[in-house]
Write a protein that holds these residues in place. Sequence first.
Motif, PDB file in Angstrom:
ATOM      1  N   HIS A 151      -2.393   1.401   6.769  1.00  0.00           N
ATOM      2  CA  HIS A 151      -1.675   1.147   7.789  1.00  0.00           C
ATOM      3  C   HIS A 151      -1.501   2.141   8.691  1.00  0.00           C
ATOM      4  N   GLY A 152      -1.753   1.901   9.973  1.00  0.00           N
ATOM      5  CA  GLY A 152      -1.635   3.272  10.943  1.00  0.00           C
ATOM      6  C   GLY A 152      -3.084   4.211  10.959  1.00  0.00           C
ATOM      7  N   ILE A 153      -3.236   4.466  12.304  1.00  0.00           N
ATOM      8  CA  ILE A 153      -4.548   5.186  12.395  1.00  0.00           C
ATOM      9  C   ILE A 153      -4.252   6.643  11.269  1.00  0.00           C
ATOM     10  N   PRO A 154      -5.341   6.997  10.721  1.00  0.00           N
ATOM     11  CA  PRO A 154      -4.850   8.391   9.966  1.00  0.00           C
ATOM     12  C   PRO A 154      -5.069   9.438  11.092  1.00  0.00           C
ATOM     13  N   ASP A 155      -4.185  10.529  10.519  1.00  0.00           N
ATOM     14  CA  ASP A 155      -4.089  11.800  11.501  1.00  0.00           C
ATOM     15  C   ASP A 155      -5.367  12.611  11.239  1.00  0.00           C
ATOM     16  N   THR A 156      -5.549  13.679  11.883  1.00  0.00           N
ATOM     17  CA  THR A 156      -6.618  14.665  11.846  1.00  0.00           C
ATOM     18  C   THR A 156      -6.731  15.091  10.549  1.00  0.00           C
ATOM     19  N   ASP A 157      -5.732  15.569   9.711  1.00  0.00           N
ATOM     20  CA  ASP A 157      -5.818  16.051   8.290  1.00  0.00           C
ATOM     21  C   ASP A 157      -6.302  14.967   7.320  1.00  0.00           C
ATOM     22  N   GLU A 158      -5.790  13.543   7.617  1.00  0.00           N
ATOM     23  CA  GLU A 158      -6.231  12.705   6.748  1.00  0.00           C
ATOM     24  C   GLU A 158      -7.895  12.317   6.874  1.00  0.00           C
ATOM     25  N   ARG A 182     -10.091  -0.500  -8.636  1.00  0.00           N
ATOM     26  CA  ARG A 182      -9.253  -1.259  -7.216  1.00  0.00           C
ATOM     27  C   ARG A 182      -7.697  -1.027  -7.448  1.00  0.00           C
ATOM     28  N   LEU A 183      -7.245  -0.283  -6.446  1.00  0.00           N
ATOM     29  CA  LEU A 183      -5.607   0.037  -6.664  1.00  0.00           C
ATOM     30  C   LEU A 183      -5.263  -0.535  -5.278  1.00  0.00           C
ATOM     31  N   SER A 184      -4.370  -1.431  -5.269  1.00  0.00           N
ATOM     32  CA  SER A 184      -3.532  -1.704  -4.117  1.00  0.00           C
ATOM     33  C   SER A 184      -1.769  -1.309  -4.419  1.00  0.00           C
ATOM     34  N   ILE A 185      -1.354  -0.727  -3.586  1.00  0.00           N
ATOM     35  CA  ILE A 185      -0.037   0.044  -4.250  1.00  0.00           C
ATOM     36  C   ILE A 185       0.888   0.259  -2.721  1.00  0.00           C
ATOM     37  N   ARG A 186       1.885  -0.035  -3.170  1.00  0.00           N
ATOM     38  CA  ARG A 186       3.185   0.266  -2.140  1.00  0.00           C
ATOM     39  C   ARG A 186       4.295   1.025  -3.041  1.00  0.00           C
ATOM     40  N   HIS A 187       4.453   2.114  -2.703  1.00  0.00           N
ATOM     41  CA  HIS A 187       5.270   3.136  -3.531  1.00  0.00           C
ATOM     42  C   HIS A 187       5.839   4.224  -2.757  1.00  0.00           C
ATOM     43  N   PRO A 188       7.204   4.550  -2.847  1.00  0.00           N
ATOM     44  CA  PRO A 188       7.795   5.646  -2.043  1.00  0.00           C
ATOM     45  C   PRO A 188       7.258   6.888  -2.186  1.00  0.00           C
ATOM     46  N   ALA A 189       6.705   7.298  -3.191  1.00  0.00           N
ATOM     47  CA  ALA A 189       6.226   8.662  -3.581  1.00  0.00           C
ATOM     48  C   ALA A 189       4.723   8.922  -2.638  1.00  0.00           C
ATOM     49  N   LEU A 190       4.266   7.757  -2.257  1.00  0.00           N
ATOM     50  CA  LEU A 190       3.010   8.039  -1.573  1.00  0.00           C
ATOM     51  C   LEU A 190       3.396   8.505  -0.084  1.00  0.00           C
ATOM     52  N   ALA A 191       4.562   8.623   0.157  1.00  0.00           N
ATOM     53  CA  ALA A 191       4.784   9.090   1.724  1.00  0.00           C
ATOM     54  C   ALA A 191       4.509  10.721   1.806  1.00  0.00           C
ATOM     55  N   ARG A 192       4.330  11.137   0.568  1.00  0.00           N
ATOM     56  CA  ARG A 192       4.161  12.560   0.524  1.00  0.00           C
ATOM     57  C   ARG A 192       2.725  12.743   0.051  1.00  0.00           C
ATOM     58  N   GLY A 193       1.931  12.038   0.045  1.00  0.00           N
ATOM     59  CA  GLY A 193       0.298  11.980  -0.211  1.00  0.00           C
ATOM     60  C   GLY A 193       0.065  11.616  -1.622  1.00  0.00           C
ATOM     61  N   LEU A 194      -1.244  11.840  -1.885  1.00  0.00           N
ATOM     62  CA  LEU A 194      -1.648  10.946  -3.344  1.00  0.00           C
ATOM     63  C   LEU A 194      -1.852  12.072  -4.339  1.00  0.00           C
ATOM     64  N   GLY A 195      -1.129  12.872  -4.148  1.00  0.00           N
ATOM     65  CA  GLY A 195      -1.225  13.900  -5.288  1.00  0.00           C
ATOM     66  C   GLY A 195      -0.314  13.612  -6.583  1.00  0.00           C
ATOM     67  N   VAL A 196       0.501  12.495  -6.497  1.00  0.00           N
ATOM     68  CA  VAL A 196       1.298  11.754  -7.720  1.00  0.00           C
ATOM     69  C   VAL A 196       0.529  10.951  -8.341  1.00  0.00           C
ATOM     70  N   ALA A 229     -12.623   3.040  -7.045  1.00  0.00           N
ATOM     71  CA  ALA A 229     -13.570   2.901  -6.066  1.00  0.00           C
ATOM     72  C   ALA A 229     -13.031   2.151  -4.894  1.00  0.00           C
ATOM     73  N   GLU A 230     -11.887   1.557  -4.863  1.00  0.00           N
ATOM     74  CA  GLU A 230     -11.053   1.042  -3.749  1.00  0.00           C
ATOM     75  C   GLU A 230      -9.686   1.496  -3.806  1.00  0.00           C
ATOM     76  N   LEU A 231      -9.188   1.709  -2.758  1.00  0.00           N
ATOM     77  CA  LEU A 231      -7.894   1.832  -2.669  1.00  0.00           C
ATOM     78  C   LEU A 231      -6.902   1.147  -1.517  1.00  0.00           C
ATOM     79  N   VAL A 232      -5.946   0.593  -1.686  1.00  0.00           N
ATOM     80  CA  VAL A 232      -5.294   0.140  -0.655  1.00  0.00           C
ATOM     81  C   VAL A 232      -3.841   0.475  -0.687  1.00  0.00           C
ATOM     82  N   LEU A 233      -3.674   1.137   0.631  1.00  0.00           N
ATOM     83  CA  LEU A 233      -2.299   1.638   0.564  1.00  0.00           C
ATOM     84  C   LEU A 233      -1.375   0.731   1.597  1.00  0.00           C
ATOM     85  N   ASP A 234      -0.720  -0.273   0.836  1.00  0.00           N
ATOM     86  CA  ASP A 234      -0.033  -1.306   1.620  1.00  0.00           C
ATOM     87  C   ASP A 234       1.441  -0.934   1.867  1.00  0.00           C
ATOM     88  N   ALA A 235       1.534   0.273   2.784  1.00  0.00           N
ATOM     89  CA  ALA A 235       2.897   0.530   3.482  1.00  0.00           C
ATOM     90  C   ALA A 235       2.664   0.950   4.779  1.00  0.00           C
TER      91      ALA A 235
END
Length: 1014
Positions: free
Chosen positions: A942-949, A892-906, A914-920
Amino acid sequence: MVDPLSSALLGALGATFSALHQWAVERGADRLVHRARELGSPERVLAQAARELADLRTTEFRRLADNEWAAVQIAVAGSLRAARLDEAPPAVLVSANRLRARVRAAGRAELRSAGLDDSGREAYHRLLRHTCRRIAQRARAVDGVMQALHAEVAGNVEELKHQVGELAAEPARRGDGFERAYVGYVAEEYATFELFQVSMGRAPALHSFDHFYTAPSIARRQRSDDDVELTGAGTDSANAIGSARRVLLLGGAGAGKTTFLRWLLHTAAVSVRDGREGPWYDAIPFFVSLRQFGDRPLPAPEDLVAVTAPPLAGEKPDRWVSTVLRSGRAMVLVDGVDELLYDRREEVRRWLTGLVRAYPDARYVVSTRPSAVPDDWPGADFGRFELLPLSSRGLQNLIGRWYEAARALEADPVQRAWLAGCEERLVRSLTTRPDVRSLVSSPLLCSLLCALYRQENMYLPQSRKELLDKALELLLGQWDVQRDIAVEDELRMSTKEKVVLLERFAAPMVRNAELMVTEEVAARRFGRAMSGLRSEARELRPEQVLRHMLERTGLLRERDGRIQFVHRTFRDFLAAGEFVKAGELGYLIDHAHDDSLYEVVFMAAAQARAREAGELLGRLLERAGKRVTRKDRETADRLELLAAASLGYVDVIDPEHVRADVLAAVRRLIPPRTFQDAELLARAGGFVADLLPGPIEVGKHADETGADRAEVAARVIRTLAMIGGEEAWEKIQAFTGTDRGVVIDELLRAWRQFDHSEDYARTLLSDVDFGELVLEVHRWDVLARLRHLKKLTAVQLIGDIALTDREGRRPLADIPNLRHLEIRSNEVADTLSGLAGCDALRVLWISGYSALRDLSALAGLGVEELRLHTTGGFGDLRAPRLVTLAGSRVRRLSIRHPALARGLGVLPEDLPLAELVLDARAEYRSLRGVERFPGLRKVSVHGIPDTDEVRALGALPALEHLVVQGAHPVADLVRLRPLSGVKVELFDVPDLRAARDALPETELVLHPREKAAS
């Protein structure tokens, strides 16, 4: 391509016109709507905004790196969106100050998550000011709307045309400029505090907070079973108060309440002035000393500038304070409820509750002595914290700072060396003299001891009375004589004569509940006090005597034309001496129910001769025996407690039966009903420990009276801990078989009273069942002793505590059952290597300002839940390196990190999530790449995911639950329709029916939007 800030400006301007349009339509003013539409096309507005941005970049912000400039723009854009300007009334939109206050309040989370460094934060605030002025200017350009709006409020269109013309000159700069001037003034005016008698001068020396002050430890005064944090061992005061909105701060005489509040005032002002990170980075502080309002009305909100920074009162823009209060940025510090008469304290309560009702988002910190207010004062929404007595380490710190300041004033190296020796010997003496140490549990008395130890050639007083007696000699001019300082012959008086004058001056102040008097009243009272002195002294004019006391002693001071004692303790001690010598103990006995006289009664008992002590205590008991009703019984109990506590100050008493009568009364008062009763009982002395019940007797008492067993036990432990000694230790040990938080907190508080002894931890705390309770720790020495707490499972480290020492010791690894660890606001630990060996650790939360970069140690641990919410002036290089998570077992990962603005590839692909919280916020995170973690069952964003997401989420075979914070606009929810079979939980939904219509086939859990504040 339009950058994020330009888009935000365009959107905000569109919201401005929308709000103005709606306002006009509701009033049928179609003509005004037409004029608003003629203001210009969005394209032209956008082009102008883009040009302004380019100019700002090349002029004001040219030193910012490109990535920092981009982060600043994104933060401002997010703050504007968070402010929901489409819901703002026109009166907010047309005022740059009110608009900026709304955007700043709404954008706090944006600013924190952006993680800008100092220069970035400064750029953020400057850019936000520019943007809000830009929006307000556009709104004010709707001239007809402005006239109609102001005419509705003021009824005078012609005058308001003039006001609109004045607005054209950018009045917003006035408010911003005044804020800078105000916090700058407060930061400098309140930058020092008193380290008593360091300078060997007549007035207390002033020293810098930044160099010589250590914030005290605090603890919750009351806790409920719902509270999971354990603060009894002492917690960091800055973080505790910084995380609370409303605080009642309790502390006894000389505990340092006023100094602490002034430190908060200074620290908050400096934080705003310099753009510093921390709990008060955006808090505008105001300080109200209630002793200044003993004979005048309490201040209205707009008067807070005049009270805190009088020279700036004439410059304050209209309604500036109210705007700051409304925005939630204000921190109102109110000092000294106990320094007002009892009837006026109710007035203070009404004043406070009125402020809170009108401005619920502001911060409030109010100080008082515990005995001055009931347990529910001023309301249940105020958290009650207490300044703890000085611990051994606190004493050492204060003594060290005191002697450091004294050495700084000495030019002679020999004298500096002698002072260093004084410090070393005093610290060593206090470790072997618990009787003396018990005298100096407050900063004031500790400072007095330092001064006396220097003057008396390293002599230690034996009692508080001796300590205060010698302090009076010190302050009444003995240093003048010892240092050959010339004193005017016509004003030369003996120390005894000065004491008599000051006692006679202090007594009417106590009778009248005064802490200060005018110069005229002071001179008149000194004139009366001179009766009976030597003939030479009687020839002096009262004004001469007053001036002598102010200039040649260290006991009185003048402030704003009023005379007061340097500390209330001296007023009470001197007044008590007069009541004893003048045979006026009857006054104290008749008014002993008044909490403001408790210290005076104690000091009278200390100064009384044997028969006078017998009269005082005997008549207190006699008065208590005349009380018959339930309310009277409460007063009677308090009088008996006062007699018992006073007995602790009496060496000899006559007649002897009074002592026995007091002991009999004490038996009736056991176990104590409140913590305040417990503390009064402890003052009576060590004999009380023999009378206090053990766990079995506590249980019987609880069954017979219906009292809560744990709370009774906690009060017994408090009494024992304050008495101290081996017998108290042994009796406390009987209460360790508990799992109730209120008892465990008292056991920890007792640990602090016993100097965080390793033996105490090994013998009393080793088998305490902490359950899920979280022990707060902010000291390395305490952390190092937690290894003895075999059933401790959860720890919260607060502040800059290293995870390893220079020898490589890792104290966290020695806690055998540590499962949950929180690391808050730690700017010294850059790796987690200090957690190696924490085999039981499963949950790790890291938050606040952090130096952490390397997470690779997690690969060797069993941590399954990680919350990573660090800030530290981001830019990816200044944030934790996510690649170092490789090999960890985090599910279970709850994270706020600037690199995640580009996606989860980092994120490393081998994480078994099993659980992911993007707290930004949505702008700072992307779900692209989420399909790399096929084991995900729950995702929160946070925010409604777009079509690609959504497409990426749909590729997750195990996904069961999607949580969306900020689920708007509702029309975008249709994008989630492909997620069939996934439960969708939506927060902040503006229209529940529309949400159901958008997702008719989806299992929904809906949480409606709360109405935004205007």
